[in-house]
Design an enzyme around this catalytic site. Structure first.
Site, PDB file in Angstrom:
ATOM      1  N   ARG A  17     -14.785  10.742 -21.283  1.00 35.81           N
ATOM      2  CA  ARG A  17     -16.143  11.244 -21.032  1.00 35.81           C
ATOM      3  C   ARG A  17     -16.352  11.694 -19.578  1.00 35.81           C
ATOM      4  O   ARG A  17     -17.340  12.335 -19.248  1.00 35.81           O
ATOM      5  CB  ARG A  17     -17.190  10.191 -21.411  1.00 35.81           C
ATOM      6  CG  ARG A  17     -17.474  10.173 -22.904  1.00 35.81           C
ATOM      7  CD  ARG A  17     -18.321   8.986 -23.296  1.00 35.81           C
ATOM      8  NE  ARG A  17     -17.561   7.748 -23.289  1.00 35.81           N
ATOM      9  CZ  ARG A  17     -18.095   6.541 -23.460  1.00 35.81           C
ATOM     10  NH1 ARG A  17     -19.401   6.415 -23.615  1.00 35.81           N
ATOM     11  NH2 ARG A  17     -17.328   5.466 -23.463  1.00 35.81           N
ATOM     12  N   ASP A 112     -13.586  -0.315 -14.490  1.00 37.18           N
ATOM     13  CA  ASP A 112     -14.692   0.637 -14.320  1.00 37.18           C
ATOM     14  C   ASP A 112     -16.031  -0.066 -14.147  1.00 37.18           C
ATOM     15  O   ASP A 112     -17.075   0.421 -14.568  1.00 37.18           O
ATOM     16  CB  ASP A 112     -14.737   1.616 -15.502  1.00 37.18           C
ATOM     17  CG  ASP A 112     -14.957   0.906 -16.832  1.00 37.18           C
ATOM     18  OD1 ASP A 112     -14.971  -0.331 -16.851  1.00 37.18           O
ATOM     19  OD2 ASP A 112     -15.133   1.619 -17.844  1.00 37.18           O
ATOM     20  N   ARG A 343     -12.354  16.605  16.033  1.00 36.94           N
ATOM     21  CA  ARG A 343     -11.277  16.463  15.060  1.00 36.94           C
ATOM     22  C   ARG A 343     -10.345  15.306  15.451  1.00 36.94           C
ATOM     23  O   ARG A 343     -10.514  14.707  16.506  1.00 36.94           O
ATOM     24  CB  ARG A 343     -10.550  17.800  14.923  1.00 36.94           C
ATOM     25  CG  ARG A 343     -11.456  18.864  14.260  1.00 36.94           C
ATOM     26  CD  ARG A 343     -10.934  20.266  14.470  1.00 36.94           C
ATOM     27  NE  ARG A 343      -9.532  20.369  14.088  1.00 36.94           N
ATOM     28  CZ  ARG A 343      -8.695  21.301  14.548  1.00 36.94           C
ATOM     29  NH1 ARG A 343      -9.126  22.214  15.422  1.00 36.94           N
ATOM     30  NH2 ARG A 343      -7.444  21.326  14.149  1.00 36.94           N
ATOM     31  N   ASN A 396      -4.066  26.787  23.292  1.00 41.11           N
ATOM     32  CA  ASN A 396      -2.994  25.817  23.067  1.00 41.11           C
ATOM     33  C   ASN A 396      -1.919  26.312  22.122  1.00 41.11           C
ATOM     34  O   ASN A 396      -0.877  25.703  21.999  1.00 41.11           O
ATOM     35  CB  ASN A 396      -3.581  24.501  22.539  1.00 41.11           C
ATOM     36  CG  ASN A 396      -4.313  24.680  21.216  1.00 41.11           C
ATOM     37  OD1 ASN A 396      -4.908  25.732  20.968  1.00 41.11           O
ATOM     38  ND2 ASN A 396      -4.279  23.680  20.384  1.00 41.11           N
ATOM     39  N   SER A 415     -17.042  28.343  34.279  1.00 46.69           N
ATOM     40  CA  SER A 415     -17.369  28.830  32.935  1.00 46.69           C
ATOM     41  C   SER A 415     -16.380  29.895  32.490  1.00 46.69           C
ATOM     42  O   SER A 415     -15.887  30.679  33.293  1.00 46.69           O
ATOM     43  CB  SER A 415     -18.779  29.417  32.930  1.00 46.69           C
ATOM     44  OG  SER A 415     -19.714  28.390  33.126  1.00 46.69           O
ATOM     45  N   ALA A 433     -15.247  31.301  37.596  1.00 47.27           N
ATOM     46  CA  ALA A 433     -15.712  31.738  36.284  1.00 47.27           C
ATOM     47  C   ALA A 433     -14.820  32.867  35.775  1.00 47.27           C
ATOM     48  O   ALA A 433     -14.408  33.731  36.550  1.00 47.27           O
ATOM     49  CB  ALA A 433     -17.160  32.204  36.368  1.00 47.27           C
TER      50      ALA A 433
HETATM   51  C1  UD1 Z   1     -15.847  -2.974 -24.459  1.00 48.44           C
HETATM   52  C2  UD1 Z   1     -16.176  -4.180 -25.333  1.00 48.44           C
HETATM   53  C3  UD1 Z   1     -17.698  -4.264 -25.505  1.00 48.44           C
HETATM   54  C4  UD1 Z   1     -18.356  -4.357 -24.156  1.00 48.44           C
HETATM   55  C5  UD1 Z   1     -17.931  -3.190 -23.271  1.00 48.44           C
HETATM   56  C6  UD1 Z   1     -18.443  -3.392 -21.856  1.00 48.44           C
HETATM   57  C7  UD1 Z   1     -14.289  -4.413 -26.845  1.00 48.44           C
HETATM   58  C8  UD1 Z   1     -13.804  -4.224 -28.221  1.00 48.44           C
HETATM   59  N1  UD1 Z   1     -15.532  -4.041 -26.612  1.00 48.44           N
HETATM   60  O1  UD1 Z   1     -16.267  -1.838 -25.172  1.00 48.44           O
HETATM   61  O2  UD1 Z   1     -18.039  -5.411 -26.273  1.00 48.44           O
HETATM   62  O3  UD1 Z   1     -19.774  -4.352 -24.309  1.00 48.44           O
HETATM   63  O4  UD1 Z   1     -16.487  -3.105 -23.203  1.00 48.44           O
HETATM   64  O5  UD1 Z   1     -18.195  -2.267 -21.088  1.00 48.44           O
HETATM   65  O6  UD1 Z   1     -13.568  -4.935 -25.995  1.00 48.44           O
HETATM   66  N2  UD1 Z   1      -8.795  -0.380 -22.323  1.00 48.44           N
HETATM   67  C9  UD1 Z   1      -7.427  -0.485 -22.239  1.00 48.44           C
HETATM   68  N3  UD1 Z   1      -6.665  -0.287 -23.344  1.00 48.44           N
HETATM   69  C10 UD1 Z   1      -7.217  -0.012 -24.557  1.00 48.44           C
HETATM   70  C11 UD1 Z   1      -8.615   0.109 -24.641  1.00 48.44           C
HETATM   71  C12 UD1 Z   1      -9.378  -0.096 -23.509  1.00 48.44           C
HETATM   72  O7  UD1 Z   1      -6.891  -0.768 -21.169  1.00 48.44           O
HETATM   73  O8  UD1 Z   1      -6.459   0.151 -25.516  1.00 48.44           O
HETATM   74  C13 UD1 Z   1      -9.580  -0.610 -21.117  1.00 48.44           C
HETATM   75  C14 UD1 Z   1     -10.370   0.591 -20.680  1.00 48.44           C
HETATM   76  O9  UD1 Z   1      -9.635   1.378 -19.769  1.00 48.44           O
HETATM   77  C15 UD1 Z   1     -11.577  -0.056 -20.016  1.00 48.44           C
HETATM   78  C16 UD1 Z   1     -11.751  -1.370 -20.783  1.00 48.44           C
HETATM   79  O10 UD1 Z   1     -10.523  -1.617 -21.402  1.00 48.44           O
HETATM   80  O11 UD1 Z   1     -11.321  -0.354 -18.661  1.00 48.44           O
HETATM   81  C17 UD1 Z   1     -12.863  -1.297 -21.808  1.00 48.44           C
HETATM   82  O12 UD1 Z   1     -12.521  -0.328 -22.760  1.00 48.44           O
HETATM   83  P1  UD1 Z   1     -13.602   0.613 -23.434  1.00 48.44           P
HETATM   84  O13 UD1 Z   1     -12.931   1.496 -24.389  1.00 48.44           O
HETATM   85  O14 UD1 Z   1     -14.436   1.239 -22.393  1.00 48.44           O
HETATM   86  O15 UD1 Z   1     -14.419  -0.472 -24.245  1.00 48.44           O
HETATM   87  P2  UD1 Z   1     -15.863  -0.313 -24.796  1.00 48.44           P
HETATM   88  O16 UD1 Z   1     -15.832   0.448 -26.058  1.00 48.44           O
HETATM   89  O17 UD1 Z   1     -16.747   0.178 -23.738  1.00 48.44           O
HETATM   90 CA    CA Z   2     -16.589   1.128 -21.573  1.00 47.21          CA
END
Ligand code: UD1
Ligand code: CA
Length: 483
Positions: A17, A112, A343, A396, A415, A433
């Protein structure tokens, strides 16, 4: 090891997204990537192990993670999740990076969630291990619009029983506003056992980490919900609208921290301060100021309005007005601006001055020396007490190489002097100057190179007849003749 702690940061998702060629977790707010914020918060709890799970664009994300090990002074382990099969699978991959004999607590968080801080994680660890100790403690919060989040289900007496994802929830469950932040503490052994039982039998066909909670409950284990009142602490970032909102909020908190530390910030909504900037008490920051990177400002300095300082050190009592400054040192009581560009490797001495419309680069200017107007000083060293006249240029660059200009103490550069480098002007010397300096000037000498002035009388009347200049000249000559 008994009762160790590990933090596993999930960073394998694509972050589609964001609509970006840069992985989501490498986007920046307040001078740090989202991943960097997560790593700082995690390492602040001083865990025994710090694991980052990478997948999408893994090389870039892993390199960024490992690159912060130095500033964190903490070892970072990278685990690879080959396929993004869900958060449960991601944690499984993360656990594989831990030593085989690890026991204790595993904190799981996402890369994140940039406002999450060490204090909140430390509190979570405290709650988790309190009393009998839980199998899982989940950080929750209440939000006005819970769309997209997992909902927290509790019993009458408040015990957490289950987390239901948006896509799997009933209408009744969707009305719940307490949400799963995605940050948890787990008992390692119980987490390992529960992960082995995960099945992708949900609307997304993923292995949900959240199912561990229902599994633990069914096994009669203790699950705690740790509610945080400040929802921004656990707010996640999925798109660039949220990125800017989180950046604005984090900036607001950073500015407030400096204000409470004794810094005057005239307009916090129009002041931007990166997370690693340090500012002494009684500094005044005017609107439109951006303080970036590792900038440090000494007490009583006045910065702005409309000034950007990047990785710059400003001494006590100095002022910088409407200027752009990168990787420079501005010493005590010096003044810069308005409208100048400093700089990298500019070093302005105490009580020195770089005035209006000047550019400097790789230039050391001694104590009390001045470059007041419209000049370029590059690859130069200037002694103390020297004045450099308006519109002076260090020439320079010969088209291939850069050369140095050395100007001594108490020099008076006239100047519009062109200093054709490499060249040296001795202590106490003057230049006239409009001089073009091509050879060294000995101490105490006056260097002049401009030819003597010659006036060609009536040239304008003869060569530009009928112009307004010729007319004005004619009238002036007539007045002189009348006298
Ligand atoms: C998840 C939670 C949800 C919570 C939300 C909070 C689950 C099933 N759901 O949902 O309950 O409210 O976070 O933000 O856990 N990631 C991986 N590998 C994967 C999938 C995800 O590393 O296979 C990582 C993503 O990069 C991210 C985190 O896990 O950092 C959360 O994944 P995301 O897909 O954003 O989960 P949500 O659907 O938001
Ligand atoms: Ca998320």
């Amino acid at each position: 090891m008994t009762n160790g702690t590990a933090v596993v940061i999930l960073a394998a998702g694509a972050g589609t997204r964001m609509r970006s060629k840069t992985p989501k977790v490498l986007h920046r707010i307040v001078g740090r990537t989202l991943l960097g914020h997560a790593l700082h918060a995690a390492s602040g709890t001083r865990p025994d192990h710090l694991v980052v799970v990478v997948g999408h664009d893994r090389d870039r994300v892993a390199e960024a993670a490992l690159g912060t090990a130095g500033e964190l002074d903490h070892e970072i382990l990278v685990a690879v999740q080959e396929e993004q099969r869900g958060t449960g699978d991601a944690v499984q991959a993360g656990l594989e990076a831990l030593p085989a004999d690890f026991t204790g607590t595993v904190v799981v968080t996402a890369a994140d969630v940039p406002l999450l801080d060490s204090a909140t994680l430390t509190d979570l660890l405290g709650t988790h291990t309190d009393g009998d100790g839980a199998a899982v403690t989940v950080l929750t919060t209440a939000v006005e619009d819970p769309t997209g989040y997992g909902r927290v289900l509790r019993t009458q007496d408040g015990q957490v029983t289950q987390i239901v994802e948006q896509k799997d929830a009933t209408a009744e469950q969707l009305a719940i506003t307490e949400i799963n932040s995605g940050v948890y503490a787990f008992d390692h052994a119980q987490l390992v056992a529960a992960l082995a039982q995960l099945r992708p039998d949900n609307s997304q066909g993923e292995l949900y980490l959240t199912d561990v909670i229902g599994i633990a409950r069914s096994a009669g284990l203790l699950v705690r919900g740790d509610h945080v009142d400040d929802e921004m602490l656990v707010a996640g970032c999925n798109d660039r609208v949220q990125l800017s909102a989180l950046g604005r909020e984090l900036n607001r908190r950073i500015v407030a921290r400096h204000q409470l530390g004794g810094v005057t910030v005239v307009d916090p909504s129009n002041t931007y301060i990166d997370v690693d900037v340090s500012i002494a008490a009684d500094v005044r920051i005017e609107p439109g100021t951006h303080l970036r990177g590792t900038t440090r400002i000494g007490e009583d300095a006045v910065i702005g309005p409309d000034t950007t300082l990047v990785d710059t050190t400003v001494g006590a009592g100095a002022t910088v007005l409407r200027s752009e400054v990168h990787s420079a040192t501005i010493r005590e009581d010096a003044t810069v601006g308005p409208f100048s560009y400093l700089r990298p490797n500019t070093d302005l001495g105490a009580k020195g001055k770089i005035g209006a419309f000047a550019e400097t680069k790789n230039a050391r200017i001694g104590e009390g020396s001045k470059l007041p107007h419209l000049s370029y000083l590059g690859d130069a060293t200037v002694g103390v007490g020297t004045n450099i006249g308006c519109a002076t240029v260090t020439v320079n660059y010969d088209g291939v190489n850069k050369h140095r200009t050395v100007i001594g103490d108490h020099v008076r550069i006239g100047s519009d002097t062109m200093l054709v480098a490499p060249v040296e002007v001795g202590d106490g010397a003057y230049t006239g100057a409009g001089t073009v300096i091509k050879r060294d000037v000995p101490p105490g000498a006056l260097a002049v190179s401009a030819a003597d002035q010659r006036n060609i009388d009536d040239w304008v009347l003869r060569r530009r007849p009928g112009t307004s200049s010729a007319e004005a000249a004619q009238q002036a000559i007539a007045r002189i003749d009348e006298q």
